[in-house]
Design an enzyme around this catalytic site. Structure first.
Site, mmCIF file in Angstrom:
data_model
loop_
_atom_site.group_PDB
_atom_site.id
_atom_site.type_symbol
_atom_site.label_atom_id
_atom_site.label_comp_id
_atom_site.label_asym_id
_atom_site.label_seq_id
_atom_site.Cartn_x
_atom_site.Cartn_y
_atom_site.Cartn_z
ATOM 1 N N LYS A 34 0.830 -1.204 0.000
ATOM 2 C CA LYS A 34 0.000 0.000 0.000
ATOM 3 C C LYS A 34 0.865 1.255 0.000
ATOM 4 C CE LYS A 34 -4.080 1.782 2.300
ATOM 5 N NZ LYS A 34 -5.057 1.558 3.332
ATOM 6 N N GLY A 68 6.399 1.022 5.832
ATOM 7 C CA GLY A 68 7.305 0.080 5.163
ATOM 8 C C GLY A 68 7.444 0.362 3.680
ATOM 9 N N CYS A 69 6.339 0.676 3.032
ATOM 10 C CA CYS A 69 6.363 0.941 1.595
ATOM 11 C C CYS A 69 7.101 2.237 1.294
ATOM 12 C CB CYS A 69 4.939 0.988 1.049
ATOM 13 S SG CYS A 69 4.101 -0.610 1.222
ATOM 14 N N THR A 70 6.988 3.210 2.183
ATOM 15 C CA THR A 70 7.702 4.477 2.013
ATOM 16 C C THR A 70 9.205 4.254 2.167
ATOM 17 O OG1 THR A 70 5.798 5.745 2.751
ATOM 18 C CG2 THR A 70 7.944 6.834 2.880
ATOM 19 N N ALA A 80 10.419 2.447 -1.032
ATOM 20 C CA ALA A 80 10.415 3.298 -2.223
ATOM 21 C C ALA A 80 11.495 4.382 -2.139
ATOM 22 C CB ALA A 80 9.040 3.929 -2.401
#
Length: 157
Positions: A42, A47-49, A52
């Site tokens: 998401k 975590g995704c930030t 990325a």
């Protein structure tokens, strides 16, 4: 989905997806070039930030390895665009809302949290060689370790 899980040496599945900044990403456009597909749950979550932003920081080094990076999530393009703009992400983030590509890669999985089960995206990455075959797979990859693993494997292509 009941297909066999994708494995190193398999031909990478064909795809074409809408992506951030009005782009379309496709396996056809990447033919003859190595690339990394990384699936994340998401946009704009911790975590995704981390994952990325680490990739964005590593783009110069990964570019020297001639590696194209594509992030894939079930988020709509509008949410992905906001995420990319907020963190200055230059590489394409693709939208797979019906999880068709995720199903092909086996990353749309049953998950469990706080005793509740649901379907969602498994954080996984697939390194595809210039020959269109899977060269490396990282399942349930930890965001902070991702870039180092990719750099090491991509250097060997």
């Amino acid at each position: 989905m009941t297909t066999e899980p994708i494995a190193v040496g398999d031909k990478a599945p064909d795809f074409s997806l809408s992506a951030s900044a009005g782009r379309t990403v496709s396996s056809a456009a990447l033919a003859g070039k190595p690339y990394l597909l990384y699936f994340y749950p998401k946009a704009d979550t911790p975590g995704c930030t981390t994952q990325a932003c680490d990739i964005q920081e590593a783009l110069p080094a990964l570019g020297k390895l001639d590696l194209t990076i594509i992030g894939v999530s079930p988020d709509p393009v509008s949410k992905i665009d906001k995420f990319a703009e907020k963190f200055g992400l230059e590489f394409p983030l693709a939208s797979d809302p019906e999880h068709q590509l995720a199903d092909l890669y086996g990353t749309w999985v049953e998950k469990s949290m706080y005793g509740r089960t649901y379907w969602g995206m498994e954080r996984s990455s697939f390194l595809v060689g210039a020959d269109g075959r899977i060269k490396a797979i990282w399942r349930k990859v930890k965001p902070a370790e991702h870039v180092a693993l990719v750099k090491e494997a991509a250097a060997g292509l």
